[in-house]
Design a protein around this motif. Structure first.
Motif, PDB file in Angstrom:
ATOM      1  N   TYR A  78     -13.484 -35.942  18.495  1.00  0.00           N
ATOM      2  CA  TYR A  78     -13.175 -37.201  17.830  1.00  0.00           C
ATOM      3  C   TYR A  78     -12.380 -38.171  18.694  1.00  0.00           C
ATOM      4  N   ALA A  79     -12.021 -37.774  19.884  1.00  0.00           N
ATOM      5  CA  ALA A  79     -11.147 -38.600  20.721  1.00  0.00           C
ATOM      6  C   ALA A  79     -11.765 -39.955  21.027  1.00  0.00           C
ATOM      7  N   THR A  80     -12.990 -39.983  21.496  1.00  0.00           N
ATOM      8  CA  THR A  80     -13.609 -41.275  21.841  1.00  0.00           C
ATOM      9  C   THR A  80     -13.944 -42.073  20.595  1.00  0.00           C
ATOM     10  N   GLN A  81     -14.276 -41.387  19.503  1.00  0.00           N
ATOM     11  CA  GLN A  81     -14.586 -42.099  18.269  1.00  0.00           C
ATOM     12  C   GLN A  81     -13.352 -42.773  17.698  1.00  0.00           C
ATOM     13  N   LEU A  82     -12.213 -42.080  17.752  1.00  0.00           N
ATOM     14  CA  LEU A  82     -10.964 -42.697  17.289  1.00  0.00           C
ATOM     15  C   LEU A  82     -10.550 -43.844  18.203  1.00  0.00           C
ATOM     16  N   ALA A  83     -10.772 -43.686  19.494  1.00  0.00           N
ATOM     17  CA  ALA A  83     -10.453 -44.774  20.429  1.00  0.00           C
ATOM     18  C   ALA A  83     -11.301 -46.006  20.120  1.00  0.00           C
ATOM     19  N   ASP A  84     -12.580 -45.806  19.855  1.00  0.00           N
ATOM     20  CA  ASP A  84     -13.444 -46.932  19.479  1.00  0.00           C
ATOM     21  C   ASP A  84     -13.032 -47.528  18.141  1.00  0.00           C
ATOM     22  N   TYR A  85     -12.644 -46.672  17.229  1.00  0.00           N
ATOM     23  CA  TYR A  85     -12.195 -47.116  15.906  1.00  0.00           C
ATOM     24  C   TYR A  85     -10.981 -48.034  16.033  1.00  0.00           C
ATOM     25  N   TYR A  86     -10.008 -47.620  16.809  1.00  0.00           N
ATOM     26  CA  TYR A  86      -8.791 -48.409  16.971  1.00  0.00           C
ATOM     27  C   TYR A  86      -8.975 -49.628  17.866  1.00  0.00           C
ATOM     28  N   ALA A  87      -9.990 -49.636  18.699  1.00  0.00           N
ATOM     29  CA  ALA A  87     -10.211 -50.773  19.590  1.00  0.00           C
ATOM     30  C   ALA A  87     -11.062 -51.868  18.954  1.00  0.00           C
ATOM     31  N   SER A  88     -11.571 -51.633  17.761  1.00  0.00           N
ATOM     32  CA  SER A  88     -12.415 -52.627  17.090  1.00  0.00           C
ATOM     33  C   SER A  88     -11.633 -53.905  16.801  1.00  0.00           C
ATOM     34  N   GLY A  89     -12.362 -54.963  16.632  1.00  0.00           N
ATOM     35  CA  GLY A  89     -11.739 -56.227  16.255  1.00  0.00           C
ATOM     36  C   GLY A  89     -11.264 -57.039  17.440  1.00  0.00           C
ATOM     37  N   ILE A  90     -10.616 -58.132  17.127  1.00  0.00           N
ATOM     38  CA  ILE A  90     -10.165 -59.070  18.149  1.00  0.00           C
ATOM     39  C   ILE A  90      -9.007 -58.500  18.953  1.00  0.00           C
ATOM     40  N   VAL A  91      -7.993 -57.990  18.282  1.00  0.00           N
ATOM     41  CA  VAL A  91      -6.822 -57.453  18.982  1.00  0.00           C
ATOM     42  C   VAL A  91      -6.695 -55.949  18.826  1.00  0.00           C
ATOM     43  N   GLY A  92      -7.510 -55.340  18.004  1.00  0.00           N
ATOM     44  CA  GLY A  92      -7.447 -53.903  17.805  1.00  0.00           C
ATOM     45  C   GLY A  92      -6.215 -53.482  17.025  1.00  0.00           C
ATOM     46  N   ALA A  93      -6.085 -52.189  16.864  1.00  0.00           N
ATOM     47  CA  ALA A  93      -4.964 -51.649  16.088  1.00  0.00           C
ATOM     48  C   ALA A  93      -3.633 -51.872  16.794  1.00  0.00           C
ATOM     49  N   ALA A  94      -3.641 -51.894  18.103  1.00  0.00           N
ATOM     50  CA  ALA A  94      -2.393 -52.127  18.842  1.00  0.00           C
ATOM     51  C   ALA A  94      -1.837 -53.518  18.544  1.00  0.00           C
ATOM     52  N   GLY A  95      -2.698 -54.491  18.441  1.00  0.00           N
ATOM     53  CA  GLY A  95      -2.258 -55.845  18.096  1.00  0.00           C
ATOM     54  C   GLY A  95      -1.707 -55.927  16.686  1.00  0.00           C
ATOM     55  N   ILE A  96      -2.343 -55.216  15.763  1.00  0.00           N
ATOM     56  CA  ILE A  96      -1.856 -55.192  14.388  1.00  0.00           C
ATOM     57  C   ILE A  96      -0.460 -54.579  14.342  1.00  0.00           C
ATOM     58  N   ALA A  97      -0.303 -53.451  15.028  1.00  0.00           N
ATOM     59  CA  ALA A  97       1.004 -52.785  15.061  1.00  0.00           C
ATOM     60  C   ALA A  97       2.060 -53.682  15.700  1.00  0.00           C
ATOM     61  N   LEU A  98       1.690 -54.361  16.765  1.00  0.00           N
ATOM     62  CA  LEU A  98       2.629 -55.265  17.438  1.00  0.00           C
ATOM     63  C   LEU A  98       3.073 -56.386  16.511  1.00  0.00           C
ATOM     64  N   PHE A  99       2.122 -57.042  15.865  1.00  0.00           N
ATOM     65  CA  PHE A  99       2.464 -58.134  14.949  1.00  0.00           C
ATOM     66  C   PHE A  99       3.317 -57.636  13.785  1.00  0.00           C
ATOM     67  N   ALA A 100       2.974 -56.474  13.240  1.00  0.00           N
ATOM     68  CA  ALA A 100       3.728 -55.948  12.099  1.00  0.00           C
ATOM     69  C   ALA A 100       5.157 -55.595  12.500  1.00  0.00           C
ATOM     70  N   LEU A 101       5.316 -54.924  13.626  1.00  0.00           N
ATOM     71  CA  LEU A 101       6.669 -54.551  14.066  1.00  0.00           C
ATOM     72  C   LEU A 101       7.496 -55.772  14.453  1.00  0.00           C
ATOM     73  N   LEU A 102       6.857 -56.753  15.090  1.00  0.00           N
ATOM     74  CA  LEU A 102       7.578 -57.989  15.396  1.00  0.00           C
ATOM     75  C   LEU A 102       7.999 -58.705  14.125  1.00  0.00           C
ATOM     76  N   SER A 103       7.139 -58.678  13.116  1.00  0.00           N
ATOM     77  CA  SER A 103       7.500 -59.280  11.830  1.00  0.00           C
ATOM     78  C   SER A 103       8.734 -58.612  11.249  1.00  0.00           C
ATOM     79  N   ALA A 104       8.764 -57.293  11.283  1.00  0.00           N
ATOM     80  CA  ALA A 104       9.917 -56.566  10.752  1.00  0.00           C
ATOM     81  C   ALA A 104      11.187 -56.899  11.525  1.00  0.00           C
ATOM     82  N   VAL A 105      11.087 -56.964  12.838  1.00  0.00           N
ATOM     83  CA  VAL A 105      12.263 -57.269  13.666  1.00  0.00           C
ATOM     84  C   VAL A 105      12.755 -58.687  13.411  1.00  0.00           C
ATOM     85  N   VAL A 106      11.831 -59.633  13.321  1.00  0.00           N
ATOM     86  CA  VAL A 106      12.233 -61.026  13.098  1.00  0.00           C
ATOM     87  C   VAL A 106      12.860 -61.190  11.717  1.00  0.00           C
TER      88      VAL A 106
END
Length: 137
Positions: free
Chosen positions: A34-62
């Protein structure tokens, strides 16, 4: 409790909950197949899951830092609204861009995972907007 305190706590809590739920498949799905499938899953979209996490954590900090008094509270509240909206929009674009893979067949709950992330991210900009309304005259 007043709107300022409730919206501040709700914004922080929902932003952190969004990140926790976003990372759930890493904790619950294991196996090298499942490693490559999860990587593809999280990389989907414009910014991927990493971008979502970044925006959410920055929102909490701000949101948490508005009360510290280092910058203008109105400006930080506005930034929190924009970051919260970016969190929800990036989560929605991620959810729409996901293509099903064999990992979905073996883990049926994953079909609803992206929708749950989007649903959890919606209160982040709403709480930030309520907080901004309470701060600004």
């Amino acid at each position: 409790m007043d709107l300022r305190d409730v919206s501040r706590r709700a914004g922080i809590a929902t932003a952190v909950a969004t990140v926790v739920v976003l990372g759930a498949p890493y904790a619950l799905i294991s196996g090298p197949e499942y490693a490559t499938q999860l990587a593809d899953y999280y990389a989907s979209g414009i910014v991927g899951a990493a971008g979502i996490a970044l925006f959410a954590l920055l929102s909490a900090v701000v949101i948490a830092s508005v009360e510290q008094g280092n910058l203008d509270p109105g400006t930080l509240a506005g930034v929190a609204v924009v970051l919260g909206a970016a969190t929800t929009l990036s989560a929605a674009s991620w959810a729409v861009a996901i293509e099903p893979s064999p990992v979905f067949r073996d883990n049926l709950w994953l079909v609803w995972h992206a929708r749950a992330v989007v649903a959890l991210s919606v209160p982040v900009p709403l709480s930030a907007a309520g907080y901004a309304k309470a701060i600004l005259p």
